[in-house]
Design a protein around this motif. Structure first.
Motif, PDB file in Angstrom:
ATOM      1  N   ALA A 175       0.823  -1.214   0.000  1.00 20.34           N
ATOM      2  CA  ALA A 175       0.000   0.000   0.000  1.00 20.34           C
ATOM      3  C   ALA A 175       0.855   1.261   0.000  1.00 20.34           C
ATOM      4  CB  ALA A 175      -0.936  -0.013   1.214  1.00 20.34           C
ATOM      5  N   ARG A 176       1.922   1.252   0.757  1.00 18.38           N
ATOM      6  CA  ARG A 176       2.793   2.426   0.827  1.00 18.38           C
ATOM      7  C   ARG A 176       4.192   2.016   0.353  1.00 18.38           C
ATOM      8  NH1 ARG A 176       6.252   4.884   4.623  1.00 18.38           N
ATOM      9  NH2 ARG A 176       6.311   7.174   4.454  1.00 18.38           N
ATOM     10  N   LYS A 177       4.527   2.369  -0.882  1.00 15.30           N
ATOM     11  CA  LYS A 177       5.782   1.951  -1.485  1.00 15.30           C
ATOM     12  C   LYS A 177       6.986   2.488  -0.723  1.00 15.30           C
ATOM     13  CE  LYS A 177       7.723   1.363  -6.128  1.00 15.30           C
ATOM     14  NZ  LYS A 177       7.584   1.717  -7.569  1.00 15.30           N
ATOM     15  N   GLN A 178       6.831   3.686  -0.167  1.00 17.88           N
ATOM     16  CA  GLN A 178       7.951   4.299   0.533  1.00 17.88           C
ATOM     17  C   GLN A 178       8.383   3.458   1.740  1.00 17.88           C
ATOM     18  OE1 GLN A 178       9.608   6.760  -0.633  1.00 17.88           O
ATOM     19  NE2 GLN A 178      11.060   6.969   1.075  1.00 17.88           N
ATOM     20  N   SER A 179       7.432   2.759   2.347  1.00 17.58           N
ATOM     21  CA  SER A 179       7.762   1.925   3.514  1.00 17.58           C
ATOM     22  C   SER A 179       8.773   0.835   3.137  1.00 17.58           C
ATOM     23  CB  SER A 179       6.499   1.291   4.089  1.00 17.58           C
ATOM     24  OG  SER A 179       5.627   2.279   4.573  1.00 17.58           O
ATOM     25  N   ARG A 180       8.581   0.298   1.951  1.00 22.04           N
ATOM     26  CA  ARG A 180       9.504  -0.766   1.535  1.00 22.04           C
ATOM     27  C   ARG A 180      10.928  -0.239   1.420  1.00 22.04           C
ATOM     28  NH1 ARG A 180       6.491  -2.581  -3.718  1.00 22.04           N
ATOM     29  NH2 ARG A 180       4.702  -1.297  -3.144  1.00 22.04           N
ATOM     30  N   TYR A 181      11.069   0.963   0.827  1.00 31.72           N
ATOM     31  CA  TYR A 181      12.405   1.539   0.681  1.00 31.72           C
ATOM     32  C   TYR A 181      12.992   1.880   2.054  1.00 31.72           C
ATOM     33  CZ  TYR A 181      11.529   1.821  -4.309  1.00 31.72           C
ATOM     34  OH  TYR A 181      11.272   1.506  -5.621  1.00 31.72           O
ATOM     35  N   GLU A 182      12.177   2.397   2.932  1.00 29.88           N
ATOM     36  CA  GLU A 182      12.671   2.732   4.262  1.00 29.88           C
ATOM     37  C   GLU A 182      13.132   1.489   5.011  1.00 29.88           C
ATOM     38  OE1 GLU A 182       9.367   4.702   5.961  1.00 29.88           O
ATOM     39  OE2 GLU A 182       9.712   6.623   4.913  1.00 29.88           O
ATOM     40  N   HIS A 183      12.379   0.403   4.888  1.00 24.75           N
ATOM     41  CA  HIS A 183      12.786  -0.851   5.524  1.00 24.75           C
ATOM     42  C   HIS A 183      14.094  -1.378   4.918  1.00 24.75           C
ATOM     43  CE1 HIS A 183       8.378  -1.783   6.847  1.00 24.75           C
ATOM     44  NE2 HIS A 183       8.942  -0.807   7.551  1.00 24.75           N
ATOM     45  N   ALA A 184      14.224  -1.270   3.614  1.00 24.70           N
ATOM     46  CA  ALA A 184      15.454  -1.727   2.952  1.00 24.70           C
ATOM     47  C   ALA A 184      16.647  -0.922   3.435  1.00 24.70           C
ATOM     48  CB  ALA A 184      15.303  -1.610   1.434  1.00 24.70           C
ATOM     49  N   TRP A 185      16.484   0.390   3.557  1.00 24.74           N
ATOM     50  CA  TRP A 185      17.586   1.241   4.042  1.00 24.74           C
ATOM     51  C   TRP A 185      17.923   0.890   5.494  1.00 24.74           C
ATOM     52  CZ3 TRP A 185      14.546   6.075   2.016  1.00 24.74           C
ATOM     53  CH2 TRP A 185      14.646   6.100   0.600  1.00 24.74           C
ATOM     54  N   GLU A 186      16.897   0.624   6.280  1.00 26.41           N
ATOM     55  CA  GLU A 186      17.127   0.273   7.681  1.00 26.41           C
ATOM     56  C   GLU A 186      17.905  -1.035   7.800  1.00 26.41           C
ATOM     57  OE1 GLU A 186      14.585  -0.841  11.715  1.00 26.41           O
ATOM     58  OE2 GLU A 186      13.559   0.111  10.022  1.00 26.41           O
ATOM     59  N   ILE A 187      17.491  -2.016   7.019  1.00 24.83           N
ATOM     60  CA  ILE A 187      18.194  -3.311   7.041  1.00 24.83           C
ATOM     61  C   ILE A 187      19.633  -3.139   6.564  1.00 24.83           C
ATOM     62  CG2 ILE A 187      18.283  -5.603   5.950  1.00 24.83           C
ATOM     63  CD1 ILE A 187      15.182  -5.478   5.869  1.00 24.83           C
ATOM     64  N   ARG A 188      19.805  -2.345   5.507  1.00 18.88           N
ATOM     65  CA  ARG A 188      21.147  -2.105   4.969  1.00 18.88           C
ATOM     66  C   ARG A 188      22.063  -1.524   6.038  1.00 18.88           C
ATOM     67  NH1 ARG A 188      21.456   2.769   0.992  1.00 18.88           N
ATOM     68  NH2 ARG A 188      21.126   3.723   3.048  1.00 18.88           N
ATOM     69  N   ASP A 189      21.574  -0.533   6.755  1.00 12.29           N
ATOM     70  CA  ASP A 189      22.415   0.136   7.742  1.00 12.29           C
ATOM     71  C   ASP A 189      22.598  -0.705   9.001  1.00 12.29           C
ATOM     72  OD1 ASP A 189      22.583   2.248   5.992  1.00 12.29           O
ATOM     73  OD2 ASP A 189      20.932   3.380   6.937  1.00 12.29           O
ATOM     74  N   ALA A 190      21.528  -1.358   9.434  1.00  7.64           N
ATOM     75  CA  ALA A 190      21.589  -2.093  10.698  1.00  7.64           C
ATOM     76  C   ALA A 190      22.410  -3.372  10.579  1.00  7.64           C
ATOM     77  CB  ALA A 190      20.171  -2.425  11.172  1.00  7.64           C
ATOM     78  N   PHE A 191      22.387  -4.004   9.419  1.00  9.26           N
ATOM     79  CA  PHE A 191      23.056  -5.296   9.270  1.00  9.26           C
ATOM     80  C   PHE A 191      24.317  -5.229   8.400  1.00  9.26           C
ATOM     81  CE2 PHE A 191      18.671  -6.224  10.375  1.00  9.26           C
ATOM     82  CZ  PHE A 191      18.827  -7.167  11.375  1.00  9.26           C
ATOM     83  N   GLY A 192      24.795  -4.047   8.109  1.00  8.38           N
ATOM     84  CA  GLY A 192      26.092  -3.896   7.466  1.00  8.38           C
ATOM     85  C   GLY A 192      26.128  -4.184   5.987  1.00  8.38           C
ATOM     86  N   TYR A 193      25.057  -3.949   5.259  1.00 10.07           N
ATOM     87  CA  TYR A 193      25.067  -4.144   3.800  1.00 10.07           C
ATOM     88  C   TYR A 193      25.641  -2.913   3.109  1.00 10.07           C
ATOM     89  CZ  TYR A 193      22.552  -8.526   4.018  1.00 10.07           C
ATOM     90  OH  TYR A 193      22.223  -9.832   4.251  1.00 10.07           O
ATOM     91  N   ARG A 194      26.358  -3.127   2.019  1.00  6.33           N
ATOM     92  CA  ARG A 194      27.005  -2.041   1.291  1.00  6.33           C
ATOM     93  C   ARG A 194      26.502  -1.991  -0.138  1.00  6.33           C
ATOM     94  NH1 ARG A 194      33.178  -3.352   1.575  1.00  6.33           N
ATOM     95  NH2 ARG A 194      32.391  -5.505   1.510  1.00  6.33           N
TER      96      ARG A 194
END
Length: 1014
Positions: A97-116
């Motif tokens: 429903a809210r596409k922006q949420s998906r991007y925000e979650h992806a950025w959060e996972i990237r930063d929290a779990f060390g993805y580059r």
């Protein structure tokens, strides 16, 4: 940027769920740890919690976030994540429903779990790929897959597929150019010019000098031996072996040499200059070793099959001719001795009988002259104190001195012989030999008299036609060459500049290499550096097994003990379920009828096996209908019919020129092996296969092929190949899922058991078998020990148990009825003394540093084991006894062995049916050609087995759906080795299947299936 070197499968699965994740994948990537669970539960909406968990698992598995199209995520992934979070899987639809949420979650996972991002790690990726290019022979496709795995494991988000493809192509090109430049700079100008000359065709010749030098010998004669040694000497004189290539991995040099050996001279001439020099350097260096091995192969065949075997035959014929004369002479002597025995030692008055009286009595029966003639005949036919049973054939061998005289000096000058302690006198005598045979007289004091034993002493030192005190040079030369032949086979003597005839001891892991590899080896084999606990466990198991078998003897009617020997009744056929005949006939009758070319194409379509056929240069194929060309070549080789029946001038993929091009560039042993591994993997995914086994039992046996052409790689065996015909054995390994795991080619029938371990360790795919079954054959305690320490249970079928010897570790234990049969004791102290070397041997075998058959030969000398060989023998006796005790006490174990051997025999019948062309004879001159053709046959066999398995699985499921009571017991007795529904004959047409694996089944019919249960 185009991605044309990638396969369709690689493109389809890049960053996507190409197939539904397995339960193992779900546990590995989507099982939330405490951190992931806490992060997901921190979201307020159930849909966001579920979406966060799915994105977290997806990036761990795929290397990307599926943020654009949520429909690509399989339902099993959503359900698995929802179950952990305690939410309804149905809320997944609301996550979009809210596409922006998906991007925000992806950025959060990237930063929290060390993805580059890829740009941050590009330099690291380039370094990883550069190292892989330098150290391995992987092509662009394999490098691309390696790069994807590295990115996922190192938490680097995947870039666009074109970006990564470009990086792989650029890095590979740069590193290959650097490799060529490194080798080019190491080559002196004189060698560079000499290698260029090899690519030219001399005036009056039809082939280039390179083609001449890379063509090995096929004829067996003294002249051919001189030519082979001359070839080796000529290659070595080029000096390529003196070039320092230490900075280039051996695998890279081998790949360059393979390309140089497989390409025509004009192709090599047209290469870029640095690549041409590098390729030719690797090729000539390889030829230095190969030419020495070829020359010693020829020497082995010349001595064994021509000179020694023929001399033995002549010796037997001479012995047979002398028998009537010997019999007559012995009769005369017997009559004279009988007269002496009947003559009283003294007269009645005590006066002794005179010699004159005795002779008078003898001459009444046998005249003195006849008796003297008889004694001379006996002296001629019966060996004296220095003689032996080999006198006749050795004398015949010495008469063929002209065959070897011409190459003795060349052999010594060309081959750099080394020796273990036992072979030092042989090498010393060999190197002295050219100086002796060139002289008119050689004194007995000038030769090594310790080597001249048995009947050789009379032939060498007491030849009536020679001068007193002088050596008969022909006899002495053959005496030394016979010792050399035996020592080479035992590897007591070896060629320092050879591979197959090199020193296996030098290839064993040692020093720092062994220290580095030891932890990995011990973990893989489940062993420890100190053997005390392991040997105590084995001793306890053996002791317990004895008592268990003894306790069961009163109720085991099949086993009896007579005069200390075991007797075992023959095992009858196992009863079948009463529905089995009908089920087998119904299932087999439903298999679709198919032409062999279509079957191969269908299997290729299902498995993608033709992607394994890479070019010898490492490049990927860029041909239309490449699959058709490969399948046509596989059929031509497997059916032994050649290219004529499959070539079609009006079909681009089947023109003779295309087929020759693909054959020379793509079809070889390693690509066939890689394709076979893909079929083995595909077989395990068919449901019905699980009823046949888990792939942990394998059998090894050989198919014999007559070889009517001139070759060094075939041997004589009247039993298998007919009188005075030669042949070769294809020793192949088959698992309990009916798939061939690989095989090796053995000249003649040379101790097949020596090569089984090599075939197992070099298998094409599948899990490592735990139990290895063989038919009754020549096995030894050392073989049991080698298999055991490498982690295999060796289980040969025993034809006559009464000849078997049982061993014990408890000398004072009472084993009741088995007491006399188990009198011999295993020496655990000898195993302890050599345990470190035994582990080193196992590690070297496991890591492919050395060949098993070379080691087994090295561990025994003329039937007497070395110290290390004795340790392996005592270790093997524990496992052999455990096998024998289980064999006599466990009917299920014996039936398992018989069932697996029946699978092998049925597979060999199918192999004969496929390999029907040219009367089923193998007509390859060189070992590589034999390996390629029989490898193609093995791949074709596995294609048939896989195809039959797929359709038997569908047939069984349809019968079950129609109401037939299908059970695992019934499924286990179906065989995918039938072939009446497959047409192997004709002029072959290659049509792609409309839908691979989905041909309509035939209507089940008992009448139509009466011949389908083979």
């Amino acid at each position: 940027m185009p991605v044309d070197f990638l396969s369709d499968d690689q493109v389809s699965r890049y960053g996507r769920f190409a197939t539904e994740p397995t339960p193992g994948d779900l546990e590995q990537f989507f099982r939330l740890d405490s951190t992931g669970l806490e992060a997901a539960r921190s979201k307020r909406a159930p849909a966001n919690r579920l979406g966060f968990a799915v994105l977290w698992g997806s990036v761990r598995m795929l290397g990307v976030f599926p943020t654009e199209d949520l429909a690509v995520v399989p339902d099993v992934v959503v359900g698995f994540a929802a179950e952990q979070l305690g939410v309804d899987p149905g809320v997944w639809a609301g996550y979009g429903a809210r596409k922006q949420s998906r991007y925000e979650h992806a950025w959060e996972i990237r930063d929290a779990f060390g993805y580059r991002e890829f740009g941050e790690a590009e330099r690291e990726v380039r370094g990883f790929l550069a190292a892989r290019v330098w150290a391995s022979v992987e092509g662009p496709r394999a490098l691309f897959d390696r790069a994807v795995v590295w990115l996922v494991e190192n938490r680097v988000l995947l870039p666009g597929i074109s970006t990564l493809t470009r990086l792989v192509a650029e890095t590979r090109a740069q590193e290959m150019a650097e490799l060529y430049r490194t080798l080019d700079e190491a080559v002196p100008q004189e060698l560079r010019q000499a290698m260029r000359e090899l690519l030219k065709v001399p005036d009056g010749k039809r082939v280039s000098e390179l083609e001449r030098l890379r063509t090995g010998p096929v004829r067996v004669s003294g002249t051919a031996m001189r030519e082979a040694l001359g070839r080796a000497r000529e290659v070595r004189a080029l000096g390529a072996g003196l070039v320092d290539t230490g900075g280039v991995p051996a695998s890279r040099l081998a790949a360059l040499a393979r390309y140089g050996l497989g390409s025509k001279a004009p192709t090599l001439r047209d290469l870029e200059e640095t690549r041409k020099t590098a390729t030719m350097l690797a090729t000539v260096r390889h030829l230095e070793t190969a030419s020495v091995d070829d020359a010693l192969d020829l020497l082995d065949v010349l001595m064994g099959s021509q000179l020694l075997a023929r001399a033995e035959r002549v010796g037997r014929e001479e012995k047979l001719k002398s028998l009537p004369k010997l019999k007559k002479a012995a009769g005369r002597v017997a009559k004279a001795v009988e007269v002496l025995l009947d003559t009283a030692p003294a007269t009645v008055d005590g006066e002794a009988v005179s010699v004159l009286d005795a002779w008078e009595a003898i001459e009444k029966v046998v005249p003195r002259a006849k008796l003297a003639e008889a004694l001379a005949t006996i002296a001629e036919c019966v060996p004296d104190g220095d003689g032996d049973e080999d006198a006749e054939w050795r004398a015949a061998l010495a008469s063929r001195y002209g065959t070897v005289r011409g190459f003795i000096r060349l052999l010594v000058d060309t081959v750099d012989f080394g020796a273990a302690a036992a072979g030092v006198p042989v090498v010393k005598a060999l190197k002295q030999l050219p100086h002796l045979v060139g002289r008119r007289k050689v004194a007995a004091s000038e030769v090594d008299q310790q080597l001249v034993t048995g009947s050789w002493r009379r032939l060498v030192f007491a030849n009536p036609e020679g001068e007193p005190g002088c050596v008969e040079k022909a006899a002495y030369s053959f005496c030394v060459l016979e010792h050399l032949h035996r020592a080479l086979r035992r590897r007591d003597v070896f060629a320092r500049d050879g591979d197959r005839w090199g020193d296996p001891r030098a290839k064993l892991l040692a020093g720092d290499r062994w220290e580095t590899a030891q932890p990995t080896v011990l973990t893989a084999l489940g062993l420890e550096a100190e053997p005390a606990a392991h040997l105590a466990e084995l001793a306890s198991a053996l002791h317990g097994s004895y008592h268990q078998v003894v306790a069961g003897l009163p109720t085991n009617s099949a086993v009896s003990v007579k005069d200390g020997k075991l007797l075992l009744d023959r095992l009858g056929p196992a009863p079948e379920p009463h529905l089995m005949p009908a089920f087998r006939q119904l299932a087999n009758s439903m298999l679709p009828k198919v032409d062999f070319p279509e079957l191969l194409l269908e299997v290729a379509e299902l498995t993608g096996m033709t992607t394994a056929f890479t070019h010898i240069s490492g490049a990927e194929p860029h041909m239309d209908d490449f699959e058709v060309s490969v399948c046509a070549l596989l059929l031509a080789e497997a059916c032994n019919v050649g290219l004529l029946p499959v070539a079609k001038p009006n079909v681009p993929a089947l023109t003779r020129a295309r087929l020759v091009q693909v054959d020379q560039g793509y079809v070889r042993a390693e690509t066939i092996s890689a394709a076979n591994g893909m079929l083995i993997g595909a077989q395990t995914k068919v449901d019905i296969v699980r009823a046949w086994g888990r792939g942990l039992v394998a059998s090894a046996d050989g198919v014999r092929f007559t070889v009517p052409v001139q070759t060094l790689h075939a041997g004589y065996s009247p039993l298998y190949f007919g009188l005075r015909k030669k042949g070769a054995t294809w020793l192949n390994v088959v698992n309990d899922q009916v798939m061939g795991l690989g095989g090796v080619v053995v000249p003649g029938t040379l101790r097949d058991s020596l090569f089984i371990l090599d075939a197992l360790l070099g298998r094409d795919g599948g899990p490592k078998p735990e139990t290895v079954v063989t038919d009754t054959a020549s096995y030894s305690d050392i073989v049991f020990g080698m298999f055991a320490i490498c982690g295999y249970q060796f289980s040969p079928r025993i034809a006559d148990i009464s000849d078997a010897r049982l061993w014990r570790t408890h000398a004072s234990a009472d084993y009741g009825p088995l007491q006399n049969a188990s009198r011999h004791t295993v020496r655990l102290d000898r195993i302890r003394a050599h345990w470190g070397d035994m582990l080193r041997v196992a590690g070297s075998l496991m890591l492919g540093e050395v060949r098993g058959h070379d080691l087994i030969r090295m561990l025994s000398r003329d039937g007497r084991p070395t110290g290390l060989g004795d340790a392996f023998a005592h270790y093997g006796r524990i496992f052999k006894t455990l096998h024998l005790l289980q064999f006599i006490s466990d009917d299920g174990y014996r039936r398992m062995i018989g069932k697996q051997l029946n699978i092998t025999e049925a597979r060999h019948r199918l192999a004969r049916r496929i390999f029907f062309g040219q009367r089923g004879e193998l007509r390859q001159h060189y070992r590589e050609g034999m390996e390629d053709q029989l490898g193609a046959l093995g791949l074709a066999l596995n294609a048939v087995v896989l195809w039959n398995s797929l359709y038997l699985d569908r047939a069984a499921k349809q019968l079950a759906a129609d109401g037939f009571p299908v059970t695992d017991d019934l499924l286990a007795r179906l065989s995918p080795l039938q072939f009446d529904h497959i047409n192997f004959l004709g002029r072959y047409a290659f049509f792609r299947p409309a839908e691979a694996g989905r041909r309509p089944l035939r209507e089940p019919s008992v009448e139509d299936a009466e011949t389908g249960g083979r």
